[in-house]
Design an enzyme around this catalytic site. Structure first.
Site, mmCIF file in Angstrom:
data_model
loop_
_atom_site.group_PDB
_atom_site.id
_atom_site.type_symbol
_atom_site.label_atom_id
_atom_site.label_comp_id
_atom_site.label_asym_id
_atom_site.label_seq_id
_atom_site.Cartn_x
_atom_site.Cartn_y
_atom_site.Cartn_z
ATOM 1 N N TYR A 56 0.844 -1.203 0.000
ATOM 2 C CA TYR A 56 0.000 0.000 0.000
ATOM 3 C C TYR A 56 0.876 1.248 0.000
ATOM 4 O O TYR A 56 1.865 1.305 0.730
ATOM 5 C CB TYR A 56 -0.903 0.020 1.240
ATOM 6 C CG TYR A 56 -2.350 -0.229 0.910
ATOM 7 C CD1 TYR A 56 -3.030 0.639 0.057
ATOM 8 C CD2 TYR A 56 -3.033 -1.317 1.417
ATOM 9 C CE1 TYR A 56 -4.359 0.418 -0.274
ATOM 10 C CE2 TYR A 56 -4.359 -1.547 1.094
ATOM 11 C CZ TYR A 56 -5.025 -0.673 0.256
ATOM 12 O OH TYR A 56 -6.323 -0.894 -0.074
ATOM 13 N N GLU A 58 -0.485 4.901 -0.303
ATOM 14 C CA GLU A 58 -1.239 6.159 -0.470
ATOM 15 C C GLU A 58 -0.309 7.378 -0.387
ATOM 16 O O GLU A 58 0.539 7.454 0.511
ATOM 17 C CB GLU A 58 -2.316 6.289 0.615
ATOM 18 C CG GLU A 58 -3.655 5.777 0.142
ATOM 19 C CD GLU A 58 -4.174 4.654 0.999
ATOM 20 O OE1 GLU A 58 -3.338 3.859 1.494
ATOM 21 O OE2 GLU A 58 -5.400 4.587 1.150
ATOM 22 N N ASP A 202 -7.923 13.709 -24.389
ATOM 23 C CA ASP A 202 -7.966 12.286 -23.998
ATOM 24 C C ASP A 202 -7.327 11.508 -25.147
ATOM 25 O O ASP A 202 -7.943 11.300 -26.193
ATOM 26 C CB ASP A 202 -9.417 11.867 -23.771
ATOM 27 C CG ASP A 202 -9.529 10.400 -23.350
ATOM 28 O OD1 ASP A 202 -8.572 9.634 -23.583
ATOM 29 O OD2 ASP A 202 -10.583 10.027 -22.802
ATOM 30 N N THR A 228 -5.079 6.136 -21.214
ATOM 31 C CA THR A 228 -4.839 4.801 -20.679
ATOM 32 C C THR A 228 -3.439 4.404 -21.140
ATOM 33 O O THR A 228 -2.826 5.062 -21.992
ATOM 34 C CB THR A 228 -5.862 3.780 -21.203
ATOM 35 O OG1 THR A 228 -5.937 3.887 -22.617
ATOM 36 C CG2 THR A 228 -7.240 4.017 -20.596
ATOM 37 N N LYS A 231 -3.394 0.687 -24.675
ATOM 38 C CA LYS A 231 -3.893 0.578 -26.054
ATOM 39 C C LYS A 231 -2.680 0.633 -26.991
ATOM 40 O O LYS A 231 -1.847 -0.260 -26.954
ATOM 41 C CB LYS A 231 -4.943 1.654 -26.311
ATOM 42 C CG LYS A 231 -6.165 1.504 -25.381
ATOM 43 C CD LYS A 231 -7.259 2.481 -25.683
ATOM 44 C CE LYS A 231 -8.509 2.223 -24.869
ATOM 45 N NZ LYS A 231 -8.601 2.989 -23.630
ATOM 46 N N ARG A 237 -2.856 -2.566 -18.063
ATOM 47 C CA ARG A 237 -4.110 -1.845 -17.858
ATOM 48 C C ARG A 237 -3.873 -0.780 -16.798
ATOM 49 O O ARG A 237 -3.591 -1.086 -15.642
ATOM 50 C CB ARG A 237 -5.207 -2.804 -17.370
ATOM 51 C CG ARG A 237 -5.557 -3.889 -18.355
ATOM 52 C CD ARG A 237 -6.101 -3.329 -19.647
ATOM 53 N NE ARG A 237 -7.425 -2.827 -19.478
ATOM 54 C CZ ARG A 237 -8.528 -3.485 -19.845
ATOM 55 N NH1 ARG A 237 -8.431 -4.662 -20.411
ATOM 56 N NH2 ARG A 237 -9.713 -2.955 -19.662
HETATM 57 N N1 DSN Z 1 -13.190 0.649 -23.693
HETATM 58 C C1 DSN Z 1 -12.332 1.560 -24.396
HETATM 59 C C2 DSN Z 1 -12.357 1.327 -25.864
HETATM 60 O O1 DSN Z 1 -12.594 0.213 -26.269
HETATM 61 O O2 DSN Z 1 -12.138 2.260 -26.633
HETATM 62 C C3 DSN Z 1 -12.655 2.970 -24.079
HETATM 63 O O3 DSN Z 1 -13.016 3.108 -22.771
#
Ligand code: DSN
Length: 418
Positions: A56, A58, A202, A228, A231, A237
């Site tokens: 942990y 924080e 974003d 994120t 991708k 993740r």
């Molecule tokens: N779930 C993601 C996507 O597939 O683009 C976006 O949140």
């Protein structure tokens, strides 16, 4: 088999171990075209499976609420430094659990409940957390939404500007989840400046392309950038919020203690590893190859009579509009899955159908590029997609395509499978 091997898991919980093996095989055998997915490296996989998950932490490096941070502090500091250097930003917060919490932190940092936010409408390619009505961001804030032009499938920047001037949002989001074209960050910045809004880019879908120089960067245009890490960036993740120095404190306060508790340290380590990988010259090649593959696949699909939103792609993503075909997005995606080709059904702009049964298919090339497929193979992929969509319901034919797909993919190694 799954790599690293999972002998302890097999002994303790054979049921889960069997499912992990099955998923690894599934990922190995299929052509994975879900635009938000990828294959992480062996090193990233290993980092996510470490004892860092036991800790942990924080707070932030040097300012924690628990003792025993001698190791976690440098891990997080490394991730932060690598993010700052890769994207050329003043500040990075690597703690958001995923993209939606990262975006929620932005609301907490820069808006009060009921304040106005402007984002791209979900059916036009935006994200739920950009103020869409069913999301907390659309329920607890006053949301106004811009879209794309019907004729071009591209963002209508005039409409966005008019909307901003009329509604005076405090925050403007650009970016989204189903945008096949380059995002015009300077144009959004000009609109945000005119109305005194914070511009949030974003870049979840295109972060890897930006890092690899295959898409323009929002740095210097958007004060705050959310993404994120899993991708096109090809990490675990997780998520990050990048910002200029002026917005750094508000971002950090919103993530912790505003929204989250302890960061997931094993994820932080894996993010650091992925950021290190993304700084390597080979990642630049990867990012450009992703786009080359998407362009080649888009051209091959168009040649076969598929209607593509905006007519093609500038990035990793293709949005196929099946409105003129005899099949909707959902049965098409299910037929493709049966044929060993994984995609997701998606709304298209001005979709006459409902979101759970829409008219579109979203495809992306980040994962297949990691596997090593190239533009020469995209006509074959398009042929399989065409045949599978036309053969929906013809299970023997779909099975035959799946066998051909598996045979092709057997020639391309996958991290996590040996
Ligand atoms: N779930 C993601 C996507 O597939 O683009 C976006 O949140």
């Amino acid at each position: 088999m799954h790599r690293p091997a999972v002998p302890a898991l097999s002994a303790t919980d054979p049921e889960i171990a069997r499912l992990v093996e099955a998923e690894a095989r599934r990922q190995f055998e299929k052509i994975r075209l879900i635009a938000s997915e990828n294959y992480v490296s062996q090193a990233v996989l290993e980092a996510t499976g470490t004892v860092l998950t036991n800790k942990y932490s924080e707070g932030y490096p040097g300012r924690r609420y628990y003792e025993g941070q001698q190791v976690v502090d440098p891990v997080e500091a490394l991730a932060v430094d690598r993010a700052k250097s890769l994207f050329g930003v003043d500040h990075a917060n690597v703690q958001p659990y995923s993209g939606s919490p990262a975006n929620l932190a932005v609301y907490l940092a820069f808006l009060e409940p009921g304040d106005t936010v402007m984002g791209m409408a979900l059916p036009s390619g935006g994200h739920l957390t950009h103020g869409w009505s069913v999301s907390a961001t659309g329920k607890w804030f006053r949301s106004v939404q811009y879209g794309v032009r019907k004729e071009t499938g591209r963002v209508d920047l005039d409409e966005a500007r008019d909307l901003a001037l009329r509604e005076r949002p405090k925050v403007i989001f650009c970016g989204g989840t189903a945008i096949p074209r380059t995002i015009d960050f300077p144009a959004f910045a000009a609109i945000a400046e005119e109305v005194g809004a914070v511009l949030v880019a974003d870049i979840a879908h295109i972060a890897g392309l930006i890092a690899g120089g295959a898409h323009p960067s929002p740095v210097g245009h958007a004060q705050v950038i959310t993404t994120t890490t899993h991708k096109t960036l090809r990490g675990p993740r997780g998520a990050m919020i990048l910002s200029d120095a002026d917005h750094a404190k508000a971002v950090d306060k919103a993530v912790f203690p505003g929204l989250q508790g302890g960061p997931h340290n094993h994820t932080t380590a894996a993010i650091a590893v992925a950021l290190g990988e993304a700084a390597a010259p080979s990642f630049r090649t990867y990012a450009h190859d992703v786009v080359a593959n998407a362009r080649a696949l888009a051209a091959a699909l168009a040649q076969r009579g598929f209607d593509l939103v905006s007519g093609g792609t500038d990035n990793h993503l293709i949005l196929v509009d099946l409105t003129g075909k005899a099949i909707a997005g959902k049965p098409a995606a299910k037929a493709l899955d049966r044929a060993g080709i994984e995609a997701n059904y998606n709304t298209v702009p001005f979709d006459p159908r409902k979101p759970f049964d829409p008219s579109g298919l979203r495809l992306g090339t980040a994962a297949i590029t990691t596997r090593g497929l190239g533009p020469d193979q995209m006509p074959q992929l398009a042929a399989w997609i065409d045949a599978a969509v036309q053969a929906a319901g013809d299970e023997p034919l779909l099975d035959r395509i799946a066998a051909e797909v598996a045979e092709l993919m057997a020639g391309y190694p996958m991290p996590g499978w040996a």
